[in-house]
Design a protein around this motif. Structure first.
Motif, mmCIF file in Angstrom:
data_model
loop_
_atom_site.group_PDB
_atom_site.id
_atom_site.type_symbol
_atom_site.label_atom_id
_atom_site.label_comp_id
_atom_site.label_asym_id
_atom_site.label_seq_id
_atom_site.Cartn_x
_atom_site.Cartn_y
_atom_site.Cartn_z
ATOM 1 N N ARG A 113 1.871 -0.279 21.399
ATOM 2 C CA ARG A 113 0.849 -1.215 21.872
ATOM 3 C C ARG A 113 -0.232 -1.451 20.817
ATOM 4 N NH1 ARG A 113 -0.409 -0.596 28.305
ATOM 5 N NH2 ARG A 113 1.740 -0.391 29.019
ATOM 6 N N LEU A 114 -0.625 -0.373 20.166
ATOM 7 C CA LEU A 114 -1.653 -0.500 19.133
ATOM 8 C C LEU A 114 -1.165 -1.377 17.987
ATOM 9 C CD1 LEU A 114 -3.037 3.161 18.998
ATOM 10 C CD2 LEU A 114 -4.322 1.119 19.684
ATOM 11 N N GLU A 115 0.064 -1.130 17.545
ATOM 12 C CA GLU A 115 0.606 -1.852 16.395
ATOM 13 C C GLU A 115 0.871 -3.320 16.710
ATOM 14 O OE1 GLU A 115 4.027 0.408 15.310
ATOM 15 O OE2 GLU A 115 2.876 1.924 14.208
ATOM 16 N N ASN A 116 1.132 -3.630 17.995
ATOM 17 C CA ASN A 116 1.472 -5.005 18.368
ATOM 18 C C ASN A 116 0.378 -5.701 19.172
ATOM 19 O OD1 ASN A 116 4.547 -5.392 17.611
ATOM 20 N ND2 ASN A 116 4.317 -3.302 18.391
ATOM 21 N N ASN A 117 -0.806 -5.071 19.222
ATOM 22 C CA ASN A 117 -1.964 -5.645 19.930
ATOM 23 C C ASN A 117 -1.624 -6.059 21.364
ATOM 24 O OD1 ASN A 117 -3.766 -5.475 17.679
ATOM 25 N ND2 ASN A 117 -2.710 -7.252 16.783
ATOM 26 N N ILE A 118 -0.910 -5.187 22.080
ATOM 27 C CA ILE A 118 -0.522 -5.461 23.457
ATOM 28 C C ILE A 118 -1.580 -4.903 24.402
ATOM 29 C CG2 ILE A 118 1.180 -4.955 25.267
ATOM 30 C CD1 ILE A 118 3.287 -4.868 23.039
ATOM 31 N N VAL A 119 -2.076 -5.736 25.303
ATOM 32 C CA VAL A 119 -3.072 -5.313 26.293
ATOM 33 C C VAL A 119 -2.521 -5.592 27.689
ATOM 34 C CG1 VAL A 119 -5.402 -5.634 27.185
ATOM 35 C CG2 VAL A 119 -4.979 -5.779 24.719
ATOM 36 N N ARG A 120 -2.384 -4.566 28.508
ATOM 37 C CA ARG A 120 -1.947 -4.718 29.891
ATOM 38 C C ARG A 120 -2.901 -3.928 30.783
ATOM 39 N NH1 ARG A 120 2.309 -2.655 31.760
ATOM 40 N NH2 ARG A 120 3.256 -4.342 32.941
ATOM 41 N N ASN A 121 -3.229 -4.460 31.947
ATOM 42 C CA ASN A 121 -4.133 -3.754 32.855
ATOM 43 C C ASN A 121 -3.365 -2.717 33.667
ATOM 44 O OD1 ASN A 121 -6.670 -4.850 32.270
ATOM 45 N ND2 ASN A 121 -6.127 -6.741 33.320
ATOM 46 N N ASP A 122 -2.868 -1.708 32.988
ATOM 47 C CA ASP A 122 -2.148 -0.639 33.670
ATOM 48 C C ASP A 122 -2.771 0.701 33.294
ATOM 49 O OD1 ASP A 122 -1.344 -0.269 31.080
ATOM 50 O OD2 ASP A 122 0.748 -0.822 31.404
ATOM 51 N N PHE A 123 -2.138 1.791 33.703
ATOM 52 C CA PHE A 123 -2.731 3.113 33.496
ATOM 53 C C PHE A 123 -2.818 3.472 32.013
ATOM 54 C CE2 PHE A 123 -0.607 4.094 37.807
ATOM 55 C CZ PHE A 123 -1.579 3.365 38.461
ATOM 56 N N VAL A 124 -1.812 3.080 31.232
ATOM 57 C CA VAL A 124 -1.833 3.396 29.803
ATOM 58 C C VAL A 124 -3.019 2.701 29.122
ATOM 59 C CG1 VAL A 124 -0.646 2.941 27.617
ATOM 60 C CG2 VAL A 124 0.590 3.983 29.488
ATOM 61 N N HIS A 125 -3.343 1.505 29.578
ATOM 62 C CA HIS A 125 -4.493 0.799 29.006
ATOM 63 C C HIS A 125 -5.762 1.635 29.139
ATOM 64 C CE1 HIS A 125 -7.262 -2.460 28.033
ATOM 65 N NE2 HIS A 125 -7.898 -2.240 29.175
ATOM 66 N N TYR A 126 -5.951 2.236 30.309
ATOM 67 C CA TYR A 126 -7.152 3.055 30.524
ATOM 68 C C TYR A 126 -7.073 4.381 29.782
ATOM 69 C CZ TYR A 126 -8.661 -0.426 33.838
ATOM 70 O OH TYR A 126 -9.069 -1.613 34.398
ATOM 71 N N LEU A 127 -5.873 4.895 29.618
ATOM 72 C CA LEU A 127 -5.716 6.105 28.804
ATOM 73 C C LEU A 127 -6.042 5.816 27.337
ATOM 74 C CD1 LEU A 127 -2.467 7.582 30.375
ATOM 75 C CD2 LEU A 127 -4.650 8.780 30.200
ATOM 76 N N MET A 128 -5.645 4.641 26.868
ATOM 77 C CA MET A 128 -5.946 4.281 25.480
ATOM 78 C C MET A 128 -7.440 4.061 25.287
ATOM 79 S SD MET A 128 -2.644 1.827 24.764
ATOM 80 C CE MET A 128 -3.091 1.388 23.091
ATOM 81 N N GLN A 129 -8.088 3.501 26.303
ATOM 82 C CA GLN A 129 -9.555 3.381 26.230
ATOM 83 C C GLN A 129 -10.202 4.760 26.196
ATOM 84 O OE1 GLN A 129 -10.879 0.835 29.468
ATOM 85 N NE2 GLN A 129 -10.924 -0.935 28.103
ATOM 86 N N ALA A 130 -9.653 5.681 27.026
ATOM 87 C CA ALA A 130 -10.169 7.053 27.029
ATOM 88 C C ALA A 130 -9.969 7.698 25.657
ATOM 89 C CB ALA A 130 -9.458 7.865 28.114
ATOM 90 N N ARG A 131 -8.850 7.386 25.025
ATOM 91 C CA ARG A 131 -8.578 7.917 23.675
ATOM 92 C C ARG A 131 -9.640 7.422 22.686
ATOM 93 N NH1 ARG A 131 -5.527 5.788 19.316
ATOM 94 N NH2 ARG A 131 -4.667 7.431 17.951
ATOM 95 N N ASN A 132 -9.962 6.137 22.781
ATOM 96 C CA ASN A 132 -10.999 5.591 21.883
ATOM 97 C C ASN A 132 -12.344 6.263 22.120
ATOM 98 O OD1 ASN A 132 -9.270 3.776 20.647
ATOM 99 N ND2 ASN A 132 -9.695 2.143 22.138
ATOM 100 N N ASP A 133 -12.685 6.473 23.397
ATOM 101 C CA ASP A 133 -14.007 6.989 23.757
ATOM 102 C C ASP A 133 -14.134 8.500 23.537
ATOM 103 O OD1 ASP A 133 -14.604 4.415 24.524
ATOM 104 O OD2 ASP A 133 -14.312 4.792 26.663
ATOM 105 N N LEU A 134 -13.042 9.225 23.753
ATOM 106 C CA LEU A 134 -13.132 10.687 23.791
ATOM 107 C C LEU A 134 -12.477 11.397 22.599
ATOM 108 C CD1 LEU A 134 -12.257 11.172 27.575
ATOM 109 C CD2 LEU A 134 -14.534 11.036 26.543
ATOM 110 N N VAL A 135 -11.546 10.718 21.939
ATOM 111 C CA VAL A 135 -10.845 11.347 20.808
ATOM 112 C C VAL A 135 -11.322 10.771 19.475
ATOM 113 C CG1 VAL A 135 -8.594 11.790 19.739
ATOM 114 C CG2 VAL A 135 -8.807 11.788 22.243
#
Length: 510
Positions: free
Chosen positions: A266-288
């Motif tokens: 998703r990161l490499e292909n700029n894919i954005v979907r409103n699913d659970f992985v999307h929120y996990l990736m946001q958490a990764r940006n904020d917390l990791v």
């Protein structure tokens, strides 16, 4: 022949005596706990405590908890020894509410041991302790709002369509008899994979799907699982010696790789979907990845993957079990099945035959049927908590010490005729608004309660209801020769897993 001299006996017997004495002391060293606190309890057996029959595989844990619960009828709490570990079993609804909700700050953690270094996938929302669990939960909660769930409906509907195709295929192969736990496991795998991770798993038609294969492996009853739990109850240090893991290595390696690949793609292909992985990736940006965070608030990459894993695992197993047990009860109670079908058909007629999110919300009797299923077959037979600080039980002399583990025996409470008359009977009307108002809170806990209530509750309910709309408008369900009455549960796990599967007969509605 060498004679056994007195000094020889002293040199041999003395160390043996010391070893036996130390071992015995270790086995009983915790057993004065409840006597000192004046808490009623059953006399424990060295090492095994009150858990001998579970350890030997003679009893399921639910039988153990039920026995303790009924042994102390009239008491608000009782002392239990699971192997060497003392637990306080809470029986009183008022104290349960205190622990789960009112005084949650004193009991924020589940107290379920796991070595996060040795098993990084266990470092997730379910097992994390305060404050990390609260941080990640706040990041994931927006994924489960009513609005977000509504956007996932079409994806779940596609999985429902595949479910119906697969039932048709199975019926043509098996003379109308189906093992429903397996087929519902494929459905729930597809739903959680599609909605959570944007993956077209097609597990519903593919028995070799790795997600399906390893999902089943995680929850497969085994002596390994039972032995690991027993070791923790003796002392967690034992796991360093026996090296028993919570999940099979092959399964954890697969899920770790799969979820990492999903996020990387998703990161490499700029894919954005409103699913659970999307929120996990946001958490990764904020917390990791956030370099401004103080060290004690930072998360590791492995914790993001661990939370992806727990969303998949919980969504797969609990939903498939709930649907299977509900179908079982509907097959045994045809009048209830007919009433559910009539409600569905009535709402469909009002909705121009369209199955959508709004239709599911209006199925009130089906809600009661699902609630009664979860009363009889809760996902967990008990809930666990651990005191984070010293706590005095209101209106009692008992002081719960910091670190004390608590058991809330869900299954036993759900079958207590004080709260549910004829508890063995399947009576959905127990969950009408009028009947629910008569019961105290704290006596219906299939999803837990309070701040650590199951985060996916509404998602699971939507998924379950859609499956029933699809199935019951097209089929009648009956017991068959292979249907086990009553069901027997595997004694190798701490959850309710039917030992011989759930077999039912499906008849097409013309």
């Amino acid at each position: 022949m060498t004679m056994f001299t007195a000094s020889w006996w002293i040199n041999v017997i003395t160390p043996c005596t010391i070893i036996v004495t130390i071992t015995y002391y270790f086995c009983v060293s915790t057993f004065k706990k409840w006597e000192k606190l004046n808490v009623p309890y059953i006399k424990p057996i060295p090492l095994f405590g009150n858990f001998l029959n579970v350890a030997l595989g003679k009893n399921h844990p639910l039988e153990f908890y039920n026995k303790i619960y009924h042994e102390f009828a009239g008491q608000k709490y009782a002392g239990v020894f699971q192997m060497r570990t003392p637990y306080l079993m809470v029986r009183d609804p008022e104290i349960i509410n205190d622990v789960m909700i009112k005084n949650f700050s004193s009991f924020p953690d589940r107290g379920i041991y796991s070595d996060f270094v040795a098993e990084p996938l266990t470092n997730n929302l379910l097992l994390m302790e305060n404050p990390q669990w609260k941080i990640i939960r706040n990041k994931l909660t927006p994924a489960f709002t009513a609005g977000k769930l509504k956007t996932m409906y079409d994806q779940i509907k596609e999985c429902g369509d595949e479910l119906m195709k697969n039932i048709d295929i199975d019926l043509n192969r098996t003379s109308n008899e189906i093992e429903v736990k397996d087929i519902m496991g494929k459905y729930s795998t597809d739903v959680i994979g599609t909605c959570a991770f944007g993956l077209k798993l097609n597990a519903i038609n593919d028995d070799e799907s790795p997600f399906r294969k390893y999902g089943k492996l995680i929850f497969k009853p085994s002596l390994r699982v039972l032995m690991r739990e027993l070791c923790v109850m003796i002392t967690p240090a034992l796991l360093k010696v026996v090296r028993l893991k919570k999940f099979p290595t092959a399964a954890t390696d697969f899920f770790h790789a799969a979820f990492n690949e999903t996020m990387t793609y998703r990161l490499e292909n700029n894919i954005v979907r409103n699913d659970f992985v999307h929120y996990l990736m946001q958490a990764r940006n904020d917390l990791v990845l956030n370099t401004d965070l103080p060290k004690h608030e930072k998360f590791a990459e492995s914790q993001i993957v661990a939370n992806a894993f727990v969303l998949f695992a919980a969504g797969f197993e609990t939903v498939s079990s709930a649907i299977s047990y509900c179908l079982y009860e509907l097959a045994l109670n045809k009048s209830i099945q007919d009433r559910v079908r009539k409600e569905i058909q009535l709402q469909l007629s009002k909705n121009n035959g369209q199955i959508n999110h709004e239709l599911l919300i209006d199925l009130n009797y089906l809600d009661m049927v699902i609630a009664e299923t979860l009363r009889k077959y809760p996902p967990l037979v008990a809930l666990f908590r651990k005191a984070s600080q010293t706590y005095r039980v209101p209106n009692s002399s008992l002081i719960i010490e910091k670190g004390q583990k608590i058991i809330i025996p869900i299954y036993a409470i759900h079958y207590d005729n004080k709260y549910y008359s004829d508890p063995e009977k399947f009576i959905p009307e127990r969950f009408s608004a009028e009947e629910k108002a008569k019961r105290p809170s704290g006596v219906y806990l299939p999803f837990g309660d309070g701040p650590r209530i199951c985060i996916g509750k509404r998602f699971a309910e939507m998924e379950i209801k859609l499956a029933f709309v699809e199935i019951l408008t097209k089929f009648e369900v009956f017991p068959c020769e292979k249907t086990e009455i009553p069901l027997k549960y595997s004694k190798k796990v701490l959850t309710l897993v039917s030992k011989h599967g759930i077999w039912l007969r499906f008849k097409r509605i013309n």
